[in-house]
Design a protein around this motif. Structure first.
Motif, PDB file in Angstrom:
ATOM      1  N   ASP A 100       0.812  -1.221   0.000  1.00 48.68           N
ATOM      2  CA  ASP A 100       0.000   0.000   0.000  1.00 48.68           C
ATOM      3  C   ASP A 100       0.842   1.266   0.000  1.00 48.68           C
ATOM      4  N   ASP A 101       2.008   1.199   0.644  1.00 51.90           N
ATOM      5  CA  ASP A 101       2.812   2.408   0.729  1.00 51.90           C
ATOM      6  C   ASP A 101       4.221   2.266   0.163  1.00 51.90           C
ATOM      7  N   ASN A 112       8.811   5.127   0.129  1.00 47.72           N
ATOM      8  CA  ASN A 112       7.455   5.211   0.658  1.00 47.72           C
ATOM      9  C   ASN A 112       6.691   6.249  -0.152  1.00 47.72           C
ATOM     10  N   LYS A 113       5.602   5.814  -0.793  1.00 47.47           N
ATOM     11  CA  LYS A 113       4.846   6.731  -1.662  1.00 47.47           C
ATOM     12  C   LYS A 113       4.079   7.783  -0.874  1.00 47.47           C
ATOM     13  N   ASP A 114       3.923   7.574   0.433  1.00 47.25           N
ATOM     14  CA  ASP A 114       3.286   8.599   1.253  1.00 47.25           C
ATOM     15  C   ASP A 114       4.257   9.735   1.574  1.00 47.25           C
TER      16      ASP A 114
END
Length: 184
Positions: free
Chosen positions: A55-56, A75-77
């Motif tokens: 998810d991240d 981390n895409k966040d």
């Protein structure tokens, strides 16, 4: 006698002028045909730019400026992936710290001596870290690693001055990416 003097003077002038004459220049070489350029195979900037692992977590795999393949995870966040810098090189922009960016494919730029040099241990490798303080208070931090004859160079950049806590966080978040580094 006068004729002899004139003849002798003329003969001397001819000899002198013959000694001072400019030798003929060597013949021009024949024009050569310029070799036609050999097209090089087009290597994409990043063969597999991003793959979502969870998810991240995102996997980035691509070449360095010199064509050495590597992969890192981010981390895409925290980071936003883009290929929009002026050289169409892959860049990660920090989502929370304006002006913080991580260049995934950095080239040598001929910087002067760094303001600070360190060795940093990341992903099981000893990286050389050179910090250049920009004229406006920003930072340009280069991470360099050589494995055998392959060179890997990355940069963390914030050209505007950042508060110390944001500057430290920018560097820490970038080093978290480098701590996942794997050559291919």
């Amino acid at each position: 006698m006068y004729k002899m003097r004139v003849s002798a003077t003329l003969l001397i002038l001819l000899l002198i002028s013959g000694c001072n004459s400019i030798p003929p220049s060597p013949p021009e070489p024949p024009p050569t045909e310029e070799p036609s350029p050999v097209p090089s195979p087009q290597q994409p900037i990043s063969p597999q730019p991003t793959v979502q692992l969870s998810d991240d977590e995102i996997l980035y795999e691509g070449p360095t400026t010199w064509g050495n393949l590597f992969q890192v995870r981010y981390n895409k966040d925290i980071w936003d992936y883009a290929e929009i810098d002026q050289y169409r090189e892959p860049v990660l922009y920090h989502r929370e710290i304006s002006g913080c960016r991580f260049n995934l494919s950095e080239g040598a730029r001929g910087w002067p001596e760094p303001d600070e040099s360190n060795l940093v241990s990341l992903a099981g490798y000893e990286w050389s870290q050179d910090v250049h303080i920009a004229f406006a208070g920003g930072r340009y931090i280069m991470y360099h690693l050589t494995i055998d004859s392959s060179s890997f160079l990355f940069a963390v950049i914030h050209l505007d001055p950042l508060p110390p806590d944001q500057s430290d966080q920018c560097r820490a978040d970038a080093e978290a990416i480098l701590d996942t580094f794997q050559p291919r």
